[in-house]
Design a protein around this motif. Sequence first.
Motif, mmCIF file in Angstrom:
data_model
loop_
_atom_site.group_PDB
_atom_site.id
_atom_site.type_symbol
_atom_site.label_atom_id
_atom_site.label_comp_id
_atom_site.label_asym_id
_atom_site.label_seq_id
_atom_site.Cartn_x
_atom_site.Cartn_y
_atom_site.Cartn_z
ATOM 1 N N ILE A 345 0.869 -1.173 0.000
ATOM 2 C CA ILE A 345 0.000 0.000 0.000
ATOM 3 C C ILE A 345 0.905 1.222 0.000
ATOM 4 O O ILE A 345 1.736 1.382 0.908
ATOM 5 C CB ILE A 345 -0.928 -0.029 1.230
ATOM 6 C CG1 ILE A 345 -1.809 -1.292 1.178
ATOM 7 C CG2 ILE A 345 -1.773 1.229 1.309
ATOM 8 C CD1 ILE A 345 -2.161 -1.849 2.523
ATOM 9 N N GLY A 354 -2.295 5.702 3.665
ATOM 10 C CA GLY A 354 -2.491 4.314 3.275
ATOM 11 C C GLY A 354 -3.949 3.943 3.295
ATOM 12 O O GLY A 354 -4.480 3.390 2.338
ATOM 13 N N CYS A 368 1.091 -6.866 5.429
ATOM 14 C CA CYS A 368 1.148 -5.822 4.408
ATOM 15 C C CYS A 368 2.383 -4.946 4.572
ATOM 16 O O CYS A 368 2.945 -4.826 5.665
ATOM 17 C CB CYS A 368 -0.105 -4.956 4.469
ATOM 18 S SG CYS A 368 -1.614 -5.822 3.957
ATOM 19 N N PHE A 370 3.473 -0.982 4.002
ATOM 20 C CA PHE A 370 3.043 0.387 3.752
ATOM 21 C C PHE A 370 4.259 1.244 3.448
ATOM 22 O O PHE A 370 5.246 1.227 4.184
ATOM 23 C CB PHE A 370 2.342 0.967 4.985
ATOM 24 C CG PHE A 370 0.965 0.426 5.259
ATOM 25 C CD1 PHE A 370 -0.165 1.187 4.986
ATOM 26 C CD2 PHE A 370 0.796 -0.842 5.801
ATOM 27 C CE1 PHE A 370 -1.434 0.697 5.255
ATOM 28 C CE2 PHE A 370 -0.463 -1.342 6.072
ATOM 29 C CZ PHE A 370 -1.591 -0.570 5.800
ATOM 30 N N VAL A 372 4.027 5.073 2.681
ATOM 31 C CA VAL A 372 3.077 6.151 2.458
ATOM 32 C C VAL A 372 3.689 7.500 2.801
ATOM 33 O O VAL A 372 4.571 7.613 3.649
ATOM 34 C CB VAL A 372 1.784 5.923 3.273
ATOM 35 C CG1 VAL A 372 1.042 4.707 2.724
ATOM 36 C CG2 VAL A 372 2.073 5.726 4.762
ATOM 37 N N ALA A 376 -0.237 6.210 7.788
ATOM 38 C CA ALA A 376 -0.717 4.868 7.471
ATOM 39 C C ALA A 376 -2.229 4.826 7.580
ATOM 40 O O ALA A 376 -2.912 4.140 6.805
ATOM 41 C CB ALA A 376 -0.091 3.844 8.415
ATOM 42 N N ILE A 420 5.410 -0.999 8.260
ATOM 43 C CA ILE A 420 4.820 0.310 7.997
ATOM 44 C C ILE A 420 5.908 1.366 7.991
ATOM 45 O O ILE A 420 6.617 1.561 8.979
ATOM 46 C CB ILE A 420 3.751 0.655 9.049
ATOM 47 C CG1 ILE A 420 2.607 -0.360 8.979
ATOM 48 C CG2 ILE A 420 3.229 2.077 8.848
ATOM 49 C CD1 ILE A 420 1.634 -0.259 10.128
#
Length: 667
Positions: A345, A354, A368, A370, A372, A376, A420
Amino acid sequence: MTGNKTVSTDLTDRQVAMRARPRALLIAVAAAFAPALAVPTVANAAACKERTTAAATRITVASGETLELTATTTASVLTIAEGGAIAAPDGYSLTLTVNGVETGSTLAALTDGYGGAATAIAAGTYRGAIVLTVAEATDVAYSTLTFPFRQAIYVDADGVDSAKSVLSDVRGGSATSTAARNIRLSSTGEAFNGVYVAGGGTYTLTSPRIAFNGNGRCDFIGYGAAVVGTGSGTTLVLDGATISNTGVVRTAVIADATANVIVKNSSIHCADGELPAEYVPTGDTKYMMDVPWMLGLSGNVRATNLLGASTRASYVNSSISSEKWGALSVDGGSYCTLTAINSTIANTGGQGYGSYAIGNVTEHFLGCTFDVGDYALIHWGASAHYGDSTASVVAALNTSLEIGLTAAELAALPEQATVINAGRFMVLWYAAGSVTIDGGTQVTTGETAFMNKAVAGVLNVDGSQGASITAGNGVIYQLMDTDRPSSVAVSGKPWSTETIGTYTEPTGTATKSSTWTVASVQTGDATATFTDIALAGDFYNSVRGGGNANLQGKNLALTFDGSGVEGVISATSAVHNVSTITSAEYREISEVMNTAQAVVNNGVIVTLKNGARWTVTGTSYLSALSIGSDASVVAPSGKTVSLTVGGVAQSLTPGSSYTGAITLTVA
């Protein structure tokens, strides 16, 4: 044709031709479009015979003339002079494709009555395999507006409806009434949709390639989106899809109105377009075409949107990215479920989020990655979970959310942790709701990890399986007053509010509230629990209270369970880098500097238990402190920490609790 008159074709029976709906046919669409679905093709209007052959090789519309087509028409050259127009009868739409690509459609300017939702075919000369498709109208209401959808493939409970489809936009591959494989959909016009599944229909797209370049108009209904799944009982599956869109609100995937949309093994990216010259930023969702700047962001397209009541969208082993604004959005809905498993993402333009969560949505992020620009998660009322994609958890979601992964697909998904990387913050809370972080989730932020705008945010972080939090500016948690400017009314616009306004920093000292209690947790306080994790960073509460921002107060209640924390935990005063924030300073939202000070209406309540250890690195002001019998409060090596309550020195003793004006000082 004669000037200023409407000329209609009359060579076929439109009612018969356009309502033919063959079902369950294998559609070979390797050519320009799919004649197997009986899309009618006719010569041009008899009234225009002097300008065309029987095969309709050339159509010319002069300035001041309107050609009304009552059936789908083909040509090799189409010329529309400035001031000329081609139209379809009431209850029908008109779409131009050239060589299998939708093109020429332009949105009307934003107007007071219709919202600028209708499209027209632009003046110019078009050459190639030209198809002018006259299709039954697909009018979709949203709020007080109606959007006239046009789409390459329309699916309902009976399968593909050719009368509502523009099959000349479908190239390559093959399709049936319930599935399509290896098809290509392209658009260089505006507000054209790819696949629209509604009314309880079920459709599976395997390895489609969709590329749309041009603006949409509203992503709260999906007008101009690549794919839309909407309506109770509707299921839309994308497997191995590649979607690449460029344009204002030219969204890739829309899930709406209780539908179940599943995306797996796919790549999705949306890039910004150019906003219409007459557009003014607004929070009115009928007209909103860019991210509200009060979120500290810019951008005019989000890759996905999840809408409606109890709608589900699931992304598995996929890549979802937007240039700015947002990758995964939930907006305008209630009690929806957003799930991402083993997916990437991202924002590619340095700004964006995100996921966005509103309306009591549940969000699952398992395994996942991230990457971004800013957040997030922007949290407007949700339950969000970040964890590992363990086989048991994924299998349970597969069943409960009807994702439809086979046993082989489940077995092929590797178990992995969530990672993340957020340019600014992990979470920005604007409304009450929870966030859970567990498993091996690794959180790294450029600035503060958790940003709470004076709401009842609930945070639970379990580090027993290796989860970690690293804040780039050394602040793990910031509780502060909202700095979101409000909208103001605008006259002479179709929308009710324009998102202009100013945030002005309060001055002077906070006024003590006579009703607010800081020594114990109150309803609506912000709470955070950290279990079995090592933390290095500060925790601040700068809420003013006393009536400021309509708040009497807000406490930050922190529990450290078997955890180690090294940093300052304190009430503070916070100031922005600038004293006023307008749209020109939108990046200054949430950017504050803290100074530790005694509690006023901003209680800080700390509980240490099960061997927790707080290493105090600087002066900290609390309103309550509880130290478990096996917990401790210490200073860094070579220093000492002392405690006063109401100015009276006391010893820091395990098994003790303290309330009042607490000051911890390091010497």
